[in-house]
Design an enzyme around this catalytic site. Structure first.
Site, PDB file in Angstrom:
ATOM      1  N   ASP A 190     -44.713  37.917 -36.772  1.00 56.34           N
ATOM      2  CA  ASP A 190     -43.860  38.695 -36.189  1.00 56.34           C
ATOM      3  C   ASP A 190     -44.040  38.701 -34.826  1.00 56.34           C
ATOM      4  O   ASP A 190     -45.129  37.884 -34.364  1.00 56.34           O
ATOM      5  CB  ASP A 190     -43.395  39.808 -36.909  1.00 56.34           C
ATOM      6  N   ASP A 221     -48.841  41.506 -36.038  1.00 52.41           N
ATOM      7  CA  ASP A 221     -49.592  42.223 -37.036  1.00 52.41           C
ATOM      8  C   ASP A 221     -49.037  42.106 -38.633  1.00 52.41           C
ATOM      9  O   ASP A 221     -49.593  42.536 -39.524  1.00 52.41           O
ATOM     10  CB  ASP A 221     -49.660  43.540 -36.789  1.00 52.41           C
ATOM     11  N   ASP A 247     -45.526  40.727 -32.641  1.00 54.77           N
ATOM     12  CA  ASP A 247     -46.915  41.100 -32.090  1.00 54.77           C
ATOM     13  C   ASP A 247     -47.965  40.619 -33.229  1.00 54.77           C
ATOM     14  O   ASP A 247     -49.130  40.966 -32.803  1.00 54.77           O
ATOM     15  CB  ASP A 247     -47.114  42.662 -32.013  1.00 54.77           C
ATOM     16  N   SER A 280     -42.672  44.860 -31.968  1.00 55.28           N
ATOM     17  CA  SER A 280     -43.010  44.129 -32.929  1.00 55.28           C
ATOM     18  C   SER A 280     -41.996  43.168 -33.425  1.00 55.28           C
ATOM     19  O   SER A 280     -41.780  42.325 -32.752  1.00 55.28           O
ATOM     20  CB  SER A 280     -43.151  45.339 -34.350  1.00 55.28           C
TER      21      SER A 280
END
Length: 467
Positions: free
Chosen positions: A259, A263, A261, A119
């Site tokens: 960010d 999400d 990833d 992340s």
């Protein structure tokens, strides 16, 4: 004995307790090749594939994707080797946002999905998180079962041979499916809007830019040239300064920050001010309510959301549900009560009618849709809630102790004193991090200087006593 993050633990029981915690609030995380090793990734592939597919009569299939960090291929291939060794097939889709894997797992009707990502964390970290066949993160009970199977050495599991061993299929077209889903879910005409997009050198470097361009936006892309080592490096939703300056310089209407990833999403208004997850939910939630699209007029948030967010809900006839920190807990509550919108101040926002996890691209499209349909600038829209001053200070503590801060009388007394001091005029929230060796001290109140001082004082006390 020394733990993976360098802490010295004298007591064997403490060491075993430290080592026993595999899954955190967002899968398994650690420094790649040190804590999160190829061996552990293989074991997670074996145990995860077995637990998630053991009731299936057919040969199961698992979809695997990753973010842009250099260790992704190493861990993905190790994990897929483990899954194949228990008879599961794998579909490797390469670099894709976490929400894309959740969506595609469901769309292609595979048995499970796996994302290799840490992340917003720096490049040396990586993580492994699982989705079930419906695209939902796993409940604690299933994670516990996977962990127990690894610790048992895969006891009673029979490993197939010959034609029953799994194989890997590679796909490069899946990202287009996710883009198409996103722009179909929120079909907004972005012509005339200038948008600066910070991709964090991460998984959204292609999907977010292409989706926004297809909808007609004038896109200024920054930090969208990942090289495997620059993910989240002074960019993205955890480092907003460059985006703020660039929005003002470009005279853009909005800045979007993802960010690693993708999400989560944070935004910047046309004046260069940050618009956080609470504000985005307030803007979009009110718009959905006015259109009759906010299920049961409920938004689900966590205890870390700003007090001003809850006041906004009360003023606007929106019921606010609170959960503990972690988008998985937000999602669980949303499913329980039938809510369609929920999320976190950090920018994890879930639109449950459209995806099963936090989705930065969907969040961006919904926010842009409100701007287009109301004709209001983002700075005006953000005025729907007053953000009360908030101080957040981290106390670095040993991982194996972070849940036990209230066991120390001096810390407990200091927290009780602060709760008394801010009663009626703010609040104090102390919680251990789900993914890092930290205890987070958060204080809200009217006087920014005072809450900054008090938060630092308490964090210093926790750190000094618990180290």
């Amino acid at each position: 004995m020394q733990t993976a993050d360098g802490e010295i633990v004298q007591d064997r029981k403490e060491y075993e307790s430290y080592m026993s915690r595999l899954f955190g609030t967002d899968g398994v995380r650690g420094v790649a090749n040190e804590e999160l090793t190829p061996l552990l990734a293989m074991q997670l592939g074996q145990a995860g594939a077995y637990v998630l597919t053991k009731e299936k009569a057919h040969k199961p299939t698992i979809m695997v994707g990753c973010d842009t960090r250099i260790s992704g291929d190493m861990l993905a291939n190790s994990l897929m080797a483990g899954a194949c060794s228990v008879g599961a097939n794998c579909v490797y889709v390469g670099v894709l946002p976490t929400p894309a894997i959740a969506y595609l797992t469901r769309k292609y009707k595979v048995d499970a999905g796996v994302v290799i990502s840490a992340s917003h964390n720096p490049v040396e970290f990586n993580g492994i998180k699982f989705f079930d066949g419906d695209g939902y993160k796993l409940p604690d009970s299933l994670e516990d079962e996977i962990e127990a199977l690894i610790k048992s050495g895969m006891k009673d599991v029979k490993f197939p041979i010959g034609a029953r061993v799994g194989k890997v299929k590679y796909r490069t077209d899946a990202r287009e499916e996710y883009i198409n889903h996103s722009i179909k879910a929120v079909s907004v005409d972005l012509r005339g809007l200038k948008i600066v997009v910070d991709c964090a050198e991460g998984a959204s470097y292609y999907t977010s830019i292409e989706a926004l361009k297809e909808l007609g936006g004038e896109i200024v892309a920054i930090h969208n040239s990942p090289d495997g080592t620059n993910i989240n490096a002074n960019c993205g939703s955890t480092h907003m300064q460059e985006l703020q300056a660039r929005v003002v310089y470009e005279k853009a209407q909005i800045g979007l920050a993802f960010d690693g990833d993708a999400d989560r999403l944070l935004a910047v208004d046309e004046q260069g001010n940050i618009v956080d997850g609470d504000q985005i939910m307030a803007i979009v939630g009110n718009h959905m309510k006015n259109q009759g699209k906010l299920s049961k007029n409920i938004i689900v948030a966590t205890v870390m959301s700003n007090l001003g967010f809850f006041i906004m809900g009360e003023k606007n006839g929106i019921k606010m549900e609170q959960t503990k920190v972690g988008d998985r807990y937000v999602l669980e509550r949303m499913k329980e009560i039938g809510a369609s919108l929920g999320g976190e101040q950090s920018g994890h926002i879930i639109f449950l009618d459209e995806n099963t996890t936090g989705d930065g691209l969907l969040s961006a499209l919904h926010l842009l849709q409100v701007m287009v349909e109301t004709g209001q600038p983002l700075s005006e829209l953000a005025g729907v809630m007053e953000v009360l001053p908030q101080a957040l200070v981290n106390a670095k503590v040993p991982s194996h102790k972070k849940e036990k801060y209230m066991d120390y009388p001096e810390i407990a007394d200091a927290i009780a004193e602060l709760n008394k001091k801010f009663a009626g005029e703010g609040r104090v929230l102390i919680r251990p991090s789900g993914t890092e060796p930290l205890v987070r001290v958060m204080i809200e109140g009217k006087d920014k200087k005072q809450i900054d001082e008090e938060a630092k004082k308490l964090a210093d006390l926790i750190q000094n006593i618990m180290l």
